[in-house]
Write a protein that holds these residues in place. Sequence first.
Motif, PDB file in Angstrom:
ATOM      1  N   HIS A 187      -2.549   3.974  -4.902  1.00 54.66           N
ATOM      2  CA  HIS A 187      -1.537   3.403  -4.089  1.00 54.66           C
ATOM      3  C   HIS A 187      -2.009   3.091  -2.639  1.00 54.66           C
ATOM      4  O   HIS A 187      -2.657   4.243  -2.397  1.00 54.66           O
ATOM      5  CB  HIS A 187      -0.333   4.072  -4.180  1.00 54.66           C
ATOM      6  N   VAL A 188      -1.493   2.460  -1.665  1.00 55.67           N
ATOM      7  CA  VAL A 188      -2.066   2.306  -0.199  1.00 55.67           C
ATOM      8  C   VAL A 188      -0.772   2.175   0.525  1.00 55.67           C
ATOM      9  O   VAL A 188       0.074   1.059   0.070  1.00 55.67           O
ATOM     10  CB  VAL A 188      -3.050   1.217  -0.201  1.00 55.67           C
ATOM     11  N   ILE A 189      -0.688   2.761   1.528  1.00 52.44           N
ATOM     12  CA  ILE A 189       0.071   2.597   2.546  1.00 52.44           C
ATOM     13  C   ILE A 189      -0.633   2.027   3.910  1.00 52.44           C
ATOM     14  O   ILE A 189      -1.603   2.804   4.378  1.00 52.44           O
ATOM     15  CB  ILE A 189       0.942   3.968   2.765  1.00 52.44           C
ATOM     16  N   PHE A 190      -0.064   1.013   4.503  1.00 52.02           N
ATOM     17  CA  PHE A 190      -0.414   0.520   5.840  1.00 52.02           C
ATOM     18  C   PHE A 190       0.527   0.725   6.942  1.00 52.02           C
ATOM     19  O   PHE A 190       1.497   0.318   6.689  1.00 52.02           O
ATOM     20  CB  PHE A 190      -0.865  -1.137   5.716  1.00 52.02           C
ATOM     21  N   MET A 191       0.020   1.567   7.729  1.00 53.92           N
ATOM     22  CA  MET A 191       1.196   1.945   8.893  1.00 53.92           C
ATOM     23  C   MET A 191       0.519   1.251  10.055  1.00 53.92           C
ATOM     24  O   MET A 191      -0.673   0.819  10.413  1.00 53.92           O
ATOM     25  CB  MET A 191       0.897   3.415   9.201  1.00 53.92           C
ATOM     26  N   ASP A 192       1.622   0.595  10.960  1.00 50.00           N
ATOM     27  CA  ASP A 192       1.490  -0.006  12.194  1.00 50.00           C
ATOM     28  C   ASP A 192       2.538   0.517  13.011  1.00 50.00           C
ATOM     29  O   ASP A 192       3.725   0.484  12.609  1.00 50.00           O
ATOM     30  CB  ASP A 192       1.395  -1.513  11.772  1.00 50.00           C
ATOM     31  N   LYS A 193       2.249   1.013  14.170  1.00 46.89           N
ATOM     32  CA  LYS A 193       3.179   1.428  15.186  1.00 46.89           C
ATOM     33  C   LYS A 193       4.351   2.403  14.730  1.00 46.89           C
ATOM     34  O   LYS A 193       5.576   2.105  15.144  1.00 46.89           O
ATOM     35  CB  LYS A 193       3.712   0.219  15.917  1.00 46.89           C
ATOM     36  N   GLY A 194       3.856   3.388  13.896  1.00 50.28           N
ATOM     37  CA  GLY A 194       4.799   4.281  13.414  1.00 50.28           C
ATOM     38  C   GLY A 194       5.697   3.836  12.140  1.00 50.28           C
ATOM     39  O   GLY A 194       6.683   4.982  12.020  1.00 50.28           O
ATOM     40  N   VAL A 195       5.354   2.691  11.749  1.00 49.65           N
ATOM     41  CA  VAL A 195       6.291   2.620  10.578  1.00 49.65           C
ATOM     42  C   VAL A 195       5.024   2.319   9.345  1.00 49.65           C
ATOM     43  O   VAL A 195       4.056   1.751   9.538  1.00 49.65           O
ATOM     44  CB  VAL A 195       7.225   1.375  10.889  1.00 49.65           C
ATOM     45  N   ILE A 196       5.872   2.202   8.130  1.00 51.22           N
ATOM     46  CA  ILE A 196       5.005   1.636   7.035  1.00 51.22           C
ATOM     47  C   ILE A 196       5.445   0.349   6.887  1.00 51.22           C
ATOM     48  O   ILE A 196       6.467  -0.230   6.643  1.00 51.22           O
ATOM     49  CB  ILE A 196       5.610   2.358   5.754  1.00 51.22           C
ATOM     50  N   ALA A 197       4.074  -0.460   7.509  1.00 45.62           N
ATOM     51  CA  ALA A 197       4.298  -1.894   7.469  1.00 45.62           C
ATOM     52  C   ALA A 197       4.377  -2.564   6.007  1.00 45.62           C
ATOM     53  O   ALA A 197       4.869  -3.629   5.973  1.00 45.62           O
ATOM     54  CB  ALA A 197       3.391  -2.617   8.378  1.00 45.62           C
ATOM     55  N   GLU A 198       3.607  -2.069   5.293  1.00 47.57           N
ATOM     56  CA  GLU A 198       3.352  -2.534   3.766  1.00 47.57           C
ATOM     57  C   GLU A 198       2.849  -1.342   2.877  1.00 47.57           C
ATOM     58  O   GLU A 198       2.139  -0.603   3.329  1.00 47.57           O
ATOM     59  CB  GLU A 198       2.651  -3.791   3.661  1.00 47.57           C
ATOM     60  N   GLN A 199       3.317  -1.531   1.853  1.00 46.90           N
ATOM     61  CA  GLN A 199       2.662  -0.478   0.789  1.00 46.90           C
ATOM     62  C   GLN A 199       2.518  -1.239  -0.699  1.00 46.90           C
ATOM     63  O   GLN A 199       3.294  -2.001  -1.043  1.00 46.90           O
ATOM     64  CB  GLN A 199       3.275   0.653   0.718  1.00 46.90           C
TER      65      GLN A 199
END
Length: 257
Positions: A218-230
């Motif tokens: 599983h992959v989590i992409f974070m951007d500016k303090g939020v999970i933008a997509e996973q």
Amino acid sequence: MALLEVSHIVKNFENTEVLKDISFNMEEGQALSIIGSSGSGKTTLLRCLNFLEMPDGGTITVRGERLFDAATIGRESEEDVRKKRLHFGMVFQNFNLFPQYTALENVTLAPKLAAKKNPEMNPDEIEARGRELLAMMGLSNRENNYPHQLSGGQQQRVAIARALALKPDILCFDEPTSALDPELTGEVLKVIRGLADNNTTMIIVTHEMDFARDVSDHVIFMDKGVIAEQGTPAQIFENPTEDRTKEFLAGYNKNQY
């Protein structure tokens, strides 16, 4: 039941909101990679999970046990926090080995300290376990070496063995190859890949995109303090849906050529 349940985690540093309502679950035996630009909150999230930083909101649950609840902040002793931290084994980007101890002593130090409070833990078994872990890391012939006598890759492998010594539920890596040159990076990634093949539950904050794609469940992409997509590696790397994810990965792909 998920092994790890993270719900609505928030973390602020003074007036800066670094983590904004972070929620995700992971199953036992999974390898989870967290990717994103510098400053996106990846390392702060990992430090919150390991209680090196205390979140300002949300809950963290492992094996059904509520380890953190923002409603109880300030009510727990440091000893309670240390016990909860044992659920997570942490591998830092700069190794953080004790320079005055040998490789074997670095690996066995924490279990020996724990044994003082638990007479059922046998010092001989701790030593044997330490040697077994170093052998797993390919370092049987380095157990009596001090950190300054080891390469960066060898130091990081000692750090991985140390993190495994207390048998944590989840092994956490914070950019484990960022302090290494490309030649040494490969040997550390090989060890982590082997752990993944043995279904070690891991959270890996990494900038190694190829590695994240190949080793993760599983992959989590974070951007500016939020999970933008996973999602699965295939979903994130081959068919991302969010514009910010596409932009980040386009920059990564461009740098490959």
